[in-house]
Enzyme design. Structure first.
Site, short mmCIF file in Angstrom:
data_model
loop_
_atom_site.label_atom_id
_atom_site.label_comp_id
_atom_site.label_asym_id
_atom_site.label_seq_id
_atom_site.Cartn_x
_atom_site.Cartn_y
_atom_site.Cartn_z
N GLU A 1 -5.06 -5.42 -5.01
CA GLU A 1 -4.90 -5.91 -3.64
C GLU A 1 -4.54 -7.40 -3.65
O GLU A 1 -4.89 -8.15 -4.57
CB GLU A 1 -6.20 -5.70 -2.85
N HIS B 1 -4.09 -0.78 -4.53
CA HIS B 1 -5.54 -1.04 -4.38
C HIS B 1 -6.21 -0.76 -5.74
O HIS B 1 -7.30 -0.20 -5.80
CB HIS B 1 -6.15 -0.14 -3.30
N SER C 1 0.84 -1.20 0.00
CA SER C 1 0.00 0.00 0.00
C SER C 1 0.87 1.25 0.00
O SER C 1 1.59 1.50 -0.96
CB SER C 1 -0.97 -0.04 1.19
#
Length: 312
Positions: free
Chosen positions: A225, A198, A156
């Site tokens: 993800e 994401h 992330s």
């Protein structure tokens, strides 16, 4: 260096096109990069985290976890500590670094310098870079990667900072628009790409395209993800996990960026877009003349596999 100074440097970088491969180093001792799109599985098969531990050297590897991007670092560390211990890691420690002052502490630098594997958790990439920018800790990470075969992974926010030109913020729009994203400077392990995470789950293709309109000399890398892009510098790329990596090549693109106003819709013609699902592994040929078709894809993959120079 202050956040303002980073912005000034970013503006200088944006004014110049970087020649392909001009900053890459080749070293037999370089580690690997594992760039994760976030929300990696920590409870079931844990494919990506297993791969990270394996490439770091297995159960006896010195695993160091950086939680500086998180607003709840203790909670995040407890989660990863439990996972890595369950996977068999015997030497796993959190790096006690949450502020810029911490990033200069000798014990912090020592922990990173001795690491076989460094894992950067999620959170806010701007918070993370405020801590790490041009710090002794960041320099120790570079030396470990370039000289000691250390595997560096980021999920992330930890994925966003892998690039030199970091996507700092920007709300996804239905279609690409001018100046809806802002850029900053990351850790520079990937000098030729902008990373977004994401990717499919948060519908970020337009956001990535908006960023590429500002930097059409760079590649765009969108990572889903529970999916990771694994880079063995100058040798191979592999997609690990359950989703896909979207690779956008704008280098032959024509756009209307210079003729429209802020927030106007972007016209972007001639983009190359490649979708690489998990399980794909691309081994780069030693001789560029031996590249398979399509040539443009292999050219982009070769560009993506180049890592930045050691800093510090």
């Amino acid at each position: 260096m202050t956040h303002l100074h980073r912005r000034q440097l970013l503006a200088l970088l944006a004014s110049a096109t970087l020649p392909l491969g001009s900053t890459a180093q080749t070293s037999k001792t370089q580690g690997r990069l594992i760039i994760i799109g976030g929300a990696e599985d920590r409870q079931q098969d844990r494919i990506i985290l297993r791969k990270f531990l394996e490439l770091s050297g297995g159960s006896n590897a010195k695993i160091r976890v950086i939680t500086a991007a998180s607003g709840v670092p203790d909670v995040v560390w407890a989660s990863y500590q439990a996972v890595f211990q369950d996977l068999g890691a015997r030497n796993c420690e959190v790096v006690p670094m949450l502020t810029r002052e911490d990033a200069s502490e000798p014990n912090v630098v020592s922990l990173l310098a001795e690491a076989n594997g460094i894992f950067i958790t999620g959170g806010d990439q701007n918070r993370l870079m405020q801590c790490l920018w041009e710090s002794p800790a960041a320099q120790a990470m570079h030396r470990a990667f370039h000289l000691n075969n250390t595997c560096i992974a980021g999920t992330s926010a930890g994925a966003a900072v892998m690039s030199r030109h970091m996507l700092a913020q920007g709300t996804p729009t239905a279609t690409p628009e001018k100046d809806v994203v802002s850029m900053d400077i990351g850790l520079s392990f990937m000098p030729n790409a902008i990373v977004d995470q994401h990717f499919s789950q948060r519908h970020r293709l337009s956001r990535l395209l908006s960023a590429l309109a500002q930097r059409p000399d760079l590649l765009g890398v969108g990572i889903d993800e529970d999916t990771a892009l694994l880079i063995e510098p100058n040798q191979s790329l592999e997609i690990v996990g359950r989703g896909a990596v979207t690779l956008v090549d704008p280098r032959r693109m024509r756009s209307n960026l210079d003729t429209i106003g802020e927030g106007d819709k972007l016209e972007m013609l001639g983009l190359q877009l490649h979708v690489l699902p998990a399980g794909n592994r691309c081994v780069l040929p030693s001789n560029p003349k031996n590249r398979k078709q399509p040539v443009l894809l292999w050219d982009a993959l070769s560009m993506l596999a180049k890592t930045g120079p050691m800093r510090g």
